[in-house]
Design a protein around this motif. Structure first.
Motif, PDB file in Angstrom:
ATOM      1  N   UNK A  89       0.840  -1.199   0.000  1.00  0.00           N
ATOM      2  CA  UNK A  89       0.000   0.000   0.000  1.00  0.00           C
ATOM      3  C   UNK A  89       0.872   1.246   0.000  1.00  0.00           C
ATOM      4  N   UNK A  90       0.345   2.296  -0.610  1.00  0.00           N
ATOM      5  CA  UNK A  90       1.059   3.568  -0.610  1.00  0.00           C
ATOM      6  C   UNK A  90       0.032   4.692  -0.633  1.00  0.00           C
ATOM      7  N   UNK A  91       0.466   5.856  -0.229  1.00  0.00           N
ATOM      8  CA  UNK A  91      -0.394   7.030  -0.238  1.00  0.00           C
ATOM      9  C   UNK A  91      -0.038   7.870  -1.458  1.00  0.00           C
ATOM     10  N   UNK A  92      -1.056   8.290  -2.194  1.00  0.00           N
ATOM     11  CA  UNK A  92      -0.870   9.090  -3.400  1.00  0.00           C
ATOM     12  C   UNK A  92      -1.830  10.265  -3.365  1.00  0.00           C
ATOM     13  N   UNK A  93      -1.563  11.259  -4.204  1.00  0.00           N
ATOM     14  CA  UNK A  93      -2.428  12.441  -4.308  1.00  0.00           C
ATOM     15  C   UNK A  93      -3.076  12.425  -5.681  1.00  0.00           C
ATOM     16  N   UNK A  94      -4.378  12.643  -5.698  1.00  0.00           N
ATOM     17  CA  UNK A  94      -5.122  12.683  -6.951  1.00  0.00           C
ATOM     18  C   UNK A  94      -5.879  14.015  -7.026  1.00  0.00           C
ATOM     19  N   UNK A  95      -5.752  14.681  -8.164  1.00  0.00           N
ATOM     20  CA  UNK A  95      -6.431  15.959  -8.401  1.00  0.00           C
ATOM     21  C   UNK A  95      -7.804  15.674  -9.000  1.00  0.00           C
ATOM     22  N   UNK A  96      -8.852  16.052  -8.279  1.00  0.00           N
ATOM     23  CA  UNK A  96     -10.225  15.853  -8.760  1.00  0.00           C
ATOM     24  C   UNK A  96     -11.053  17.089  -8.439  1.00  0.00           C
ATOM     25  N   UNK A  97     -11.578  17.687  -9.471  1.00  0.00           N
ATOM     26  CA  UNK A  97     -12.498  18.822  -9.334  1.00  0.00           C
ATOM     27  C   UNK A  97     -11.920  19.965  -8.510  1.00  0.00           C
ATOM     28  N   UNK A  98     -10.643  20.251  -8.720  1.00  0.00           N
ATOM     29  CA  UNK A  98     -10.022  21.375  -8.044  1.00  0.00           C
ATOM     30  C   UNK A  98      -9.596  21.113  -6.616  1.00  0.00           C
ATOM     31  N   UNK A  99      -9.785  19.903  -6.123  1.00  0.00           N
ATOM     32  CA  UNK A  99      -9.339  19.531  -4.791  1.00  0.00           C
ATOM     33  C   UNK A  99      -8.312  18.420  -4.922  1.00  0.00           C
ATOM     34  N   UNK A 100      -7.496  18.273  -3.924  1.00  0.00           N
ATOM     35  CA  UNK A 100      -6.432  17.277  -3.945  1.00  0.00           C
ATOM     36  C   UNK A 100      -6.750  16.208  -2.908  1.00  0.00           C
ATOM     37  N   UNK A 101      -7.023  15.031  -3.394  1.00  0.00           N
ATOM     38  CA  UNK A 101      -7.443  13.932  -2.533  1.00  0.00           C
ATOM     39  C   UNK A 101      -6.245  13.068  -2.164  1.00  0.00           C
TER      40      UNK A 101
END
Length: 70
Positions: A21-33
């Motif tokens: 498992x790893x933590x990643x950042x995803x850009x969706x609708x102007x927010x960073x998840x």
């Protein structure tokens, strides 16, 4: 089991755990998840941030913490 075999088994287990498992950042609708992604590449949200830098910092911290824990 010799000391060398035991150390090799522990290292192998640590690498396998880190690959799971790893933590990643995803850009969706102007927010960073901040997402946790497992070995099968499935991901689910942990939280969201307004600034990309904050999300990336959180992901880096959690990934490093996971490595140190292993």
């Amino acid at each position: 089991m010799t000391d060398e075999e035991y150390a090799a088994a522990l290292e192998r287990e640590r690498r396998e755990r880190n690959e799971r498992a790893e933590y990643v950042v995803r850009d969706e609708h102007g927010e960073y998840h901040l997402m946790r992604r497992n070995g099968a590449r499935q991901a689910w949200g942990v939280t969201r941030y307004v600034k990309r830098e904050t999300a990336e910092l959180a992901a880096a911290f959690l990934n490093r913490l996971k490595e140190d824990e292993a």
